[in-house]
Write a protein that holds these residues in place. Structure first.
Motif, PDB file in Angstrom:
ATOM      1  N   MET A  20      24.810 -38.709  69.391  1.00  0.00           N
ATOM      2  CA  MET A  20      24.519 -37.734  68.363  1.00  0.00           C
ATOM      3  C   MET A  20      23.158 -38.051  67.738  1.00  0.00           C
ATOM      4  O   MET A  20      22.838 -39.200  67.494  1.00  0.00           O
ATOM      5  CB  MET A  20      25.616 -37.749  67.313  1.00  0.00           C
ATOM      6  N   CYS A  21      22.400 -37.018  67.458  1.00  0.00           N
ATOM      7  CA  CYS A  21      21.067 -37.178  66.868  1.00  0.00           C
ATOM      8  C   CYS A  21      21.109 -36.887  65.371  1.00  0.00           C
ATOM      9  O   CYS A  21      21.662 -35.877  64.950  1.00  0.00           O
ATOM     10  CB  CYS A  21      20.078 -36.241  67.553  1.00  0.00           C
ATOM     11  N   THR A  22      20.495 -37.752  64.609  1.00  0.00           N
ATOM     12  CA  THR A  22      20.420 -37.579  63.158  1.00  0.00           C
ATOM     13  C   THR A  22      19.010 -37.200  62.692  1.00  0.00           C
ATOM     14  O   THR A  22      18.706 -37.311  61.519  1.00  0.00           O
ATOM     15  CB  THR A  22      20.849 -38.876  62.453  1.00  0.00           C
ATOM     16  N   HIS A  23      18.169 -36.737  63.628  1.00  0.00           N
ATOM     17  CA  HIS A  23      16.766 -36.477  63.306  1.00  0.00           C
ATOM     18  C   HIS A  23      16.320 -35.031  63.552  1.00  0.00           C
ATOM     19  O   HIS A  23      15.130 -34.763  63.694  1.00  0.00           O
ATOM     20  CB  HIS A  23      15.867 -37.422  64.109  1.00  0.00           C
ATOM     21  N   LEU A  24      17.254 -34.104  63.598  1.00  0.00           N
ATOM     22  CA  LEU A  24      16.893 -32.718  63.898  1.00  0.00           C
ATOM     23  C   LEU A  24      15.968 -32.109  62.853  1.00  0.00           C
ATOM     24  O   LEU A  24      15.248 -31.162  63.142  1.00  0.00           O
ATOM     25  CB  LEU A  24      18.151 -31.870  64.074  1.00  0.00           C
ATOM     26  N   ASP A  25      15.930 -32.674  61.658  1.00  0.00           N
ATOM     27  CA  ASP A  25      15.011 -32.183  60.628  1.00  0.00           C
ATOM     28  C   ASP A  25      13.551 -32.454  60.989  1.00  0.00           C
ATOM     29  O   ASP A  25      12.639 -31.891  60.385  1.00  0.00           O
ATOM     30  CB  ASP A  25      15.341 -32.782  59.269  1.00  0.00           C
ATOM     31  N   ALA A  26      13.305 -33.282  61.995  1.00  0.00           N
ATOM     32  CA  ALA A  26      11.944 -33.587  62.445  1.00  0.00           C
ATOM     33  C   ALA A  26      11.421 -32.557  63.442  1.00  0.00           C
ATOM     34  O   ALA A  26      10.248 -32.601  63.816  1.00  0.00           O
ATOM     35  CB  ALA A  26      11.893 -34.978  63.068  1.00  0.00           C
ATOM     36  N   VAL A  27      12.271 -31.632  63.875  1.00  0.00           N
ATOM     37  CA  VAL A  27      11.870 -30.619  64.853  1.00  0.00           C
ATOM     38  C   VAL A  27      11.185 -29.464  64.125  1.00  0.00           C
ATOM     39  O   VAL A  27      11.738 -28.895  63.174  1.00  0.00           O
ATOM     40  CB  VAL A  27      13.083 -30.101  65.651  1.00  0.00           C
ATOM     41  N   HIS A  28       9.980 -29.157  64.554  1.00  0.00           N
ATOM     42  CA  HIS A  28       9.193 -28.074  63.979  1.00  0.00           C
ATOM     43  C   HIS A  28       8.639 -27.196  65.092  1.00  0.00           C
ATOM     44  O   HIS A  28       8.587 -27.615  66.246  1.00  0.00           O
ATOM     45  CB  HIS A  28       8.020 -28.626  63.165  1.00  0.00           C
ATOM     46  N   GLU A  29       8.205 -26.002  64.752  1.00  0.00           N
ATOM     47  CA  GLU A  29       7.444 -25.201  65.715  1.00  0.00           C
ATOM     48  C   GLU A  29       6.069 -25.841  65.803  1.00  0.00           C
ATOM     49  O   GLU A  29       5.390 -25.994  64.795  1.00  0.00           O
ATOM     50  CB  GLU A  29       7.334 -23.749  65.254  1.00  0.00           C
ATOM     51  N   VAL A  30       5.692 -26.235  67.001  1.00  0.00           N
ATOM     52  CA  VAL A  30       4.429 -26.957  67.184  1.00  0.00           C
ATOM     53  C   VAL A  30       3.577 -26.275  68.249  1.00  0.00           C
ATOM     54  O   VAL A  30       4.090 -25.558  69.101  1.00  0.00           O
ATOM     55  CB  VAL A  30       4.673 -28.434  67.578  1.00  0.00           C
ATOM     56  N   GLU A  31       2.305 -26.521  68.179  1.00  0.00           N
ATOM     57  CA  GLU A  31       1.348 -26.093  69.195  1.00  0.00           C
ATOM     58  C   GLU A  31       0.904 -27.332  69.953  1.00  0.00           C
ATOM     59  O   GLU A  31       0.577 -28.350  69.335  1.00  0.00           O
ATOM     60  CB  GLU A  31       0.128 -25.428  68.552  1.00  0.00           C
ATOM     61  N   PRO A  32       0.896 -27.291  71.288  1.00  0.00           N
ATOM     62  CA  PRO A  32       0.449 -28.467  72.046  1.00  0.00           C
ATOM     63  C   PRO A  32      -1.001 -28.798  71.752  1.00  0.00           C
ATOM     64  O   PRO A  32      -1.845 -27.904  71.633  1.00  0.00           O
ATOM     65  CB  PRO A  32       0.642 -28.056  73.498  1.00  0.00           C
ATOM     66  N   ASP A  33      -1.289 -30.085  71.611  1.00  0.00           N
ATOM     67  CA  ASP A  33      -2.659 -30.516  71.319  1.00  0.00           C
ATOM     68  C   ASP A  33      -3.483 -30.724  72.585  1.00  0.00           C
ATOM     69  O   ASP A  33      -4.669 -31.024  72.513  1.00  0.00           O
ATOM     70  CB  ASP A  33      -2.663 -31.773  70.450  1.00  0.00           C
ATOM     71  N   ALA A  34      -2.852 -30.580  73.748  1.00  0.00           N
ATOM     72  CA  ALA A  34      -3.554 -30.769  75.026  1.00  0.00           C
ATOM     73  C   ALA A  34      -2.723 -30.140  76.140  1.00  0.00           C
ATOM     74  O   ALA A  34      -1.563 -29.801  75.942  1.00  0.00           O
ATOM     75  CB  ALA A  34      -3.766 -32.254  75.298  1.00  0.00           C
ATOM     76  N   GLU A  35      -3.323 -30.005  77.306  1.00  0.00           N
ATOM     77  CA  GLU A  35      -2.615 -29.491  78.484  1.00  0.00           C
ATOM     78  C   GLU A  35      -2.063 -30.619  79.340  1.00  0.00           C
ATOM     79  O   GLU A  35      -1.267 -30.392  80.244  1.00  0.00           O
ATOM     80  CB  GLU A  35      -3.559 -28.621  79.320  1.00  0.00           C
ATOM     81  N   GLY A  36      -2.510 -31.842  79.078  1.00  0.00           N
ATOM     82  CA  GLY A  36      -2.069 -33.012  79.821  1.00  0.00           C
ATOM     83  C   GLY A  36      -2.096 -34.216  78.914  1.00  0.00           C
ATOM     84  O   GLY A  36      -2.336 -34.103  77.708  1.00  0.00           O
ATOM     85  N   CYS A  37      -1.853 -35.381  79.463  1.00  0.00           N
ATOM     86  CA  CYS A  37      -1.863 -36.613  78.675  1.00  0.00           C
ATOM     87  C   CYS A  37      -3.313 -37.069  78.485  1.00  0.00           C
ATOM     88  O   CYS A  37      -3.936 -37.591  79.416  1.00  0.00           O
ATOM     89  CB  CYS A  37      -1.034 -37.701  79.355  1.00  0.00           C
ATOM     90  N   SER A  38      -3.833 -36.874  77.290  1.00  0.00           N
ATOM     91  CA  SER A  38      -5.235 -37.220  77.032  1.00  0.00           C
ATOM     92  C   SER A  38      -5.463 -38.732  77.098  1.00  0.00           C
ATOM     93  O   SER A  38      -6.540 -39.177  77.492  1.00  0.00           O
ATOM     94  CB  SER A  38      -5.699 -36.654  75.694  1.00  0.00           C
TER      95      SER A  38
END
Length: 83
Positions: free
Chosen positions: A1-19
């Motif tokens: 069970m996860c107790t961190h769902l409040d950390a989930v937000h709508e986000v925009e990717p900062d890159a297309e790959g692993c910078s």
């Protein structure tokens, strides 16, 4: 069970790959996106494990697959799969 769902937000990717891998000249296997800030990094099957490192260092517990057609998430802290 996860107790961190409040950390989930709508986000925009900062890159297309692993910078971080790109800067090192290393390949990556799969990509993950931080659901707190949108940082895109390589998975634990990759040499450098940048996504998990980011999650631990930044205190951002939820990573999601950044692969086409995949919609699962993983809580790094609780080690819980979230569908």
């Amino acid at each position: 069970m996860c107790t961190h769902l409040d950390a989930v937000h709508e986000v925009e990717p900062d890159a297309e790959g692993c910078s971080e891998c790109a800067a090192l000249g290393d390949p990556w296997f799969h990509l993950r996106i931080c659901m707190t800030c949108g940082h895109v990094a390589c998975c634990d099957s990759s040499k450098n494990r940048h996504a998990s490192r980011h999650a631990h260092d930044a205190g951002h517990p939820i990573l999601a697959s950044f692969e086409p057609g995949e919609s699962w998430m993983w809580c790094v802290v609780d080690r819980a799969y979230l569908d």
